[in-house]
Scaffold this motif. Structure first.
Motif, mmCIF file in Angstrom:
data_model
loop_
_atom_site.group_PDB
_atom_site.id
_atom_site.type_symbol
_atom_site.label_atom_id
_atom_site.label_comp_id
_atom_site.label_asym_id
_atom_site.label_seq_id
_atom_site.Cartn_x
_atom_site.Cartn_y
_atom_site.Cartn_z
ATOM 1 N N HIS A 98 -2.908 4.317 11.521
ATOM 2 C CA HIS A 98 -3.076 2.931 11.057
ATOM 3 C C HIS A 98 -4.288 2.250 11.087
ATOM 4 O O HIS A 98 -4.109 0.958 11.721
ATOM 5 N N CYS A 133 0.842 -1.335 -0.068
ATOM 6 C CA CYS A 133 0.258 0.285 -0.067
ATOM 7 C C CYS A 133 0.951 1.132 -0.168
ATOM 8 O O CYS A 133 1.671 1.302 0.551
ATOM 9 N N CYS A 140 -7.331 -1.244 4.456
ATOM 10 C CA CYS A 140 -8.655 0.202 4.952
ATOM 11 C C CYS A 140 -9.081 0.469 3.569
ATOM 12 O O CYS A 140 -8.083 0.610 2.177
ATOM 13 N N TYR A 166 0.213 4.597 0.852
ATOM 14 C CA TYR A 166 0.291 5.185 2.208
ATOM 15 C C TYR A 166 1.020 5.181 3.611
ATOM 16 O O TYR A 166 2.002 5.351 3.549
ATOM 17 N N CYS A 167 0.025 4.139 4.680
ATOM 18 C CA CYS A 167 0.137 4.735 5.666
ATOM 19 C C CYS A 167 1.808 3.504 6.190
ATOM 20 O O CYS A 167 1.789 2.409 5.497
ATOM 21 N N VAL A 193 1.918 0.925 8.496
ATOM 22 C CA VAL A 193 1.604 -0.610 8.560
ATOM 23 C C VAL A 193 2.038 -1.116 7.405
ATOM 24 O O VAL A 193 2.339 -2.384 8.107
#
Ligand code: SF4
Length: 702
Positions: A195, A13, A47, A15-16, A18
């Motif tokens: 997160h 991913c 998510c 984005y974050c 995690v």
């Protein structure tokens, strides 16, 4: 069939921190949909951002051709995304012309004004290889250590405290260890929003009996399942944490064997916390003494207690002190070095850990080898084949000041910015924008014409996350492979290619044929990833560092026997209360807290161009306590104007009782209401992180 993919590409991913693994389902160079993969951090979960936040890559605003600022275009003026108005400011150019101007002018500035007249910002969104090459370019091509990235705005203070206390800036235990903990403390973090998949593991742990202690000035969604929720007053972290340590010390709940065998400096810490009794601290932090005693006992006496924290701890002028207190709590109770224990600063961006590891910071080469250490300098001079500057460079906010206010020798005149958006993300953003506009020459490499790119002299169109291959290191120290699923649009190029072209313009003779060649060079200088080969990543998709040899499985829980300090011991560092730089007063009576929203990512350049995410949260909002709103005579949906000593924004009010009265929370992703125009650029003296989490404002209706 319209929606049948013609290929599936395994990646991670964008984005974050995690670091969820996912699969892109692609047809005709477009992502149709995304599925979660069975990665170590997510086990198929995603998510809303990971699942729906991909179509920004196909957005019509993508930069597809290099741009050069028109000679008559003013540097200031209203930011626009309107493609026609953009062409009033820039003209399209060939790569040859754009690179010659971009690199040639930087070289001219360096040769005229000296090596310290240039600086570069890399990106925590780029791969490890991009971060490594970018910092190498600045150190060898510009000739100084003036290189930094958004870690400075995020966990720089946590890292400063961790390096000082336990010799390593990364987490001690992975997020998933919450499932092995008896007690989990979350302080200054809102995992449900920032997160989200990590939050699901925490919720699962709570369901299975783990006791969650949530500490935060704002009541986040996690409070619903917390064993105890301590809504302490903003800016009183040290008071609360020292009071907990006071209880642990005075009730004999410390771990004397751990302290004696594995730490130094305990006596000073013990003495320091004596003046922080729960009774004395209760009125300061707003938590009653009995509750402080209860959670201190619970944390100290459980078989395994783990602490996770976020920007609520780090983004203060006392961010390093806040983190020092968390480290001391852990050390005095021996709650580290085992499964289900330890310290976990939740990393924001998907590669902020890796970018820092790769040396995208002004004081350290890759693997946190200090630039002012003679042996480290010699090692990198040998590897890179040229003399290096022995002085640490300037940090993000310092660079902005050195543009506007620097003296003749220390003035920054030219910058190369790859994938960061300081015009939105820096504190006191009006000052940052003025600084960027005042540069003799600004080169920006990005996928959109961001608020920062809008101020550039040359804009280089780069590749989106799914358009390139590279490694990314998540919050757990997992090095994972992101694979190319799409071709970049138009004449946009991959970032590694652009960095190399810029290096050549600056006179460097680089030729990395493949991203794996860069990774191999990194392994030569970074013992922590020495055992992670490209083949292994292709095969295993993810390997945890430290991983020193090829047969090494990687170590997810560290500090089991010793700490990576000179003596092998950890160090207690006492902290005292330091108030915020700017307190509320009669003129500016409220406190502004900034942060993120679930649906939007940082400065919004990607997620606000994502159909689903933008449809859920389309407008700038301020989260205001309903009683504060009522007192102003307002109602939800009304426009409010928020003003600090540095700027003003107007946006929609949303009634939200999760913040205490007198505090307003605003996400920093909306260019129409760029809240960082209001924030304070005062810095933590150790981590040089700005105080995003606290400044004085006033709010009016309309
Ligand atoms: Fe992506 Fe983070 Fe969401 Fe996972 S939790 S899908 S890494 S944004």
């Amino acid at each position: 069939a319209l929606n049948v993919p013609d290929k599936k590409v395994d990646s991670v991913c964008p984005y974050c921190g995690v670091g969820c693994q996912l699969t892109y389902n692609v047809k005709d160079n477009k992502i149709l949909y995304v599925e979660g993969r069975d990665g170590p951090a997510n086990h198929q979960r995603l998510c809303v951002k990971g699942r729906y936040g991909f179509d920004y890559a196909h957005h019509p605003h993508r930069l597809t051709v290099p741009l050069i600022r028109r000679a008559d275009a003013p540097k200031r003026g209203d930011f626009t995304m309107d493609p026609e108005r953009v062409m009033d400011v820039f003209r399209p150019a060939s790569w040859e012309e754009a690179l010659a101007l971009a690199g040639g002018k930087l070289k001219e500035i360096r040769d005229t004004y000296g090596k310290k007249s240039l600086a570069g910002f890399g990106s925590a969104k780029g791969s490890n290889e991009e971060a490594y090459l970018f910092q190498k370019l600045v150190r060898t091509g510009f000739g100084s250590n003036n290189v930094d990235h958004c870690t400075r705005l995020c966990h720089a203070s946590s890292v400063a405290a961790l390096l000082e206390g336990i010799g390593s800036g990364a987490v001690s235990n992975p997020v998933m260890d919450v499932t092995k903990a008896e007690v989990v403390v979350i302080i200054g973090a809102n995992p449900t929003v920032n997160h989200p998949v990590a939050a699901t593991w925490i919720k699962n742990a709570v369901k299975n009996g783990t006791k969650l202690i949530l500490m935060d000035p704002r009541r986040s969604e996690m409070a619903r399942i917390a064993h105890r929720f301590l809504q302490f007053k903003p800016d009183t972290d040290v008071a609360l944490l020292n009071a907990m340590m006071h209880v642990i010390v005075n009730e004999g709940l410390v771990d004397p064997d751990f302290i004696a065998s594995r730490t130094v400096g305990y006596d000073e810490l013990e003495k320091n916390v004596q003046s922080y009794s729960p009774e004395l601290m209760a009125p300061i932090c707003g938590i009653d003494a009995d509750t402080i005693r209860y959670v201190a006992r619970l944390y100290a006496t459980s078989k395994a207690s783990m602490i996770l924290w976020g920007m609520g701890i780090s983004q203060h002028i006392h961010g390093t002190d806040n983190a020092r207190c968390l480290i001391s709590l852990t050390l005095m109770t021996g709650q580290i070095g085992r499964a289900g224990t330890g310290l976990h600063p939740l990393r924001g961006q998907n590669n902020v850990q890796g970018a820092s590891d790769a040396g995208l910071i002004p004081m350290m080469y890759p693997d946190y080898q200090r630039v002012d250490n003679a042996a480290a300098k010699e090692k990198f001079e040998k590897l890179w084949g040229m003399p290096l500057d022995p002085q640490p460079g300037l940090t993000v906010v310092e660079i902005m000041h050195a543009i506007k206010d620097g003296n003749k020798e220390g003035k920054i005149r030219g910058m190369y910015i790859m994938g960061e958006n300081p015009a939105m993300s820096d504190p006191d953003a009006n000052h940052a924008r003025e600084a960027l506009a005042a540069l003799d020459h600004l080169v920006v490499q990005d996928i959109f014409l961001t608020e920062t790119a809008y101020l550039a002299d040359v804009v280089l169109p780069a590749s989106a996350f799914a358009e390139k291959t590279g490694t990314f290191t998540n919050t757990d120290r997992l090095v994972q492979l992101g694979r190319q699923a799409l071709d970049p649009p138009g004449e946009a190029k991959q970032d590694l290619w652009i960095i190399q072209q810029m290096a050549m313009q600056l006179g460097l003779d680089w030729n990395y044929a493949h991203v794996s060649d860069v990774f191999d060079e990194m392994r030569q200088s970074m013992p922590s990833i020495g055992g992670i080969t490209w083949d292994r990543l292709e095969r295993e998709h993810a390997v945890t560092y430290p991983c020193r040899t090829e047969g090494d499985a990687g170590q997810s829980v560290v500090f089991t026997d010793d700490f990576p300090t000179a003596t092998g011991r950890a160090r207690f560092v006492p902290a005292d209360i330091i108030p915020a730089d700017e307190r509320p007063d009669a003129q500016y009576p409220m406190v502004l807290i900034t942060g993120r929203q679930l649906e939007h990512w940082h400065t919004g350049s990607m997620t606000r161009r994502t159909m689903v995410l933008d449809a859920i949260e389309p407008d700038p909002v301020a989260l205001v306590h309903p009683l504060d709103l009522e007192e102003m005579g307002g109602k939800p949906g009304d426009i409010v104007t928020i003003e600090s000593r540095r700027g003003t924004v107007s946006l929609f009010a949303r009634a939200d009782d999760s913040s205490p009265r007198g505090a307003v929370f605003v996400p920093f992703c909306y260019y129409e209401a760029a809240i960082n125009m209001l924030t304070n650029a005062a810095l933590d003296p150790y981590g040089k992180i700005p105080e995003f989490k606290y400044c004085a404002v006033r709010m009016t209706l309309g």
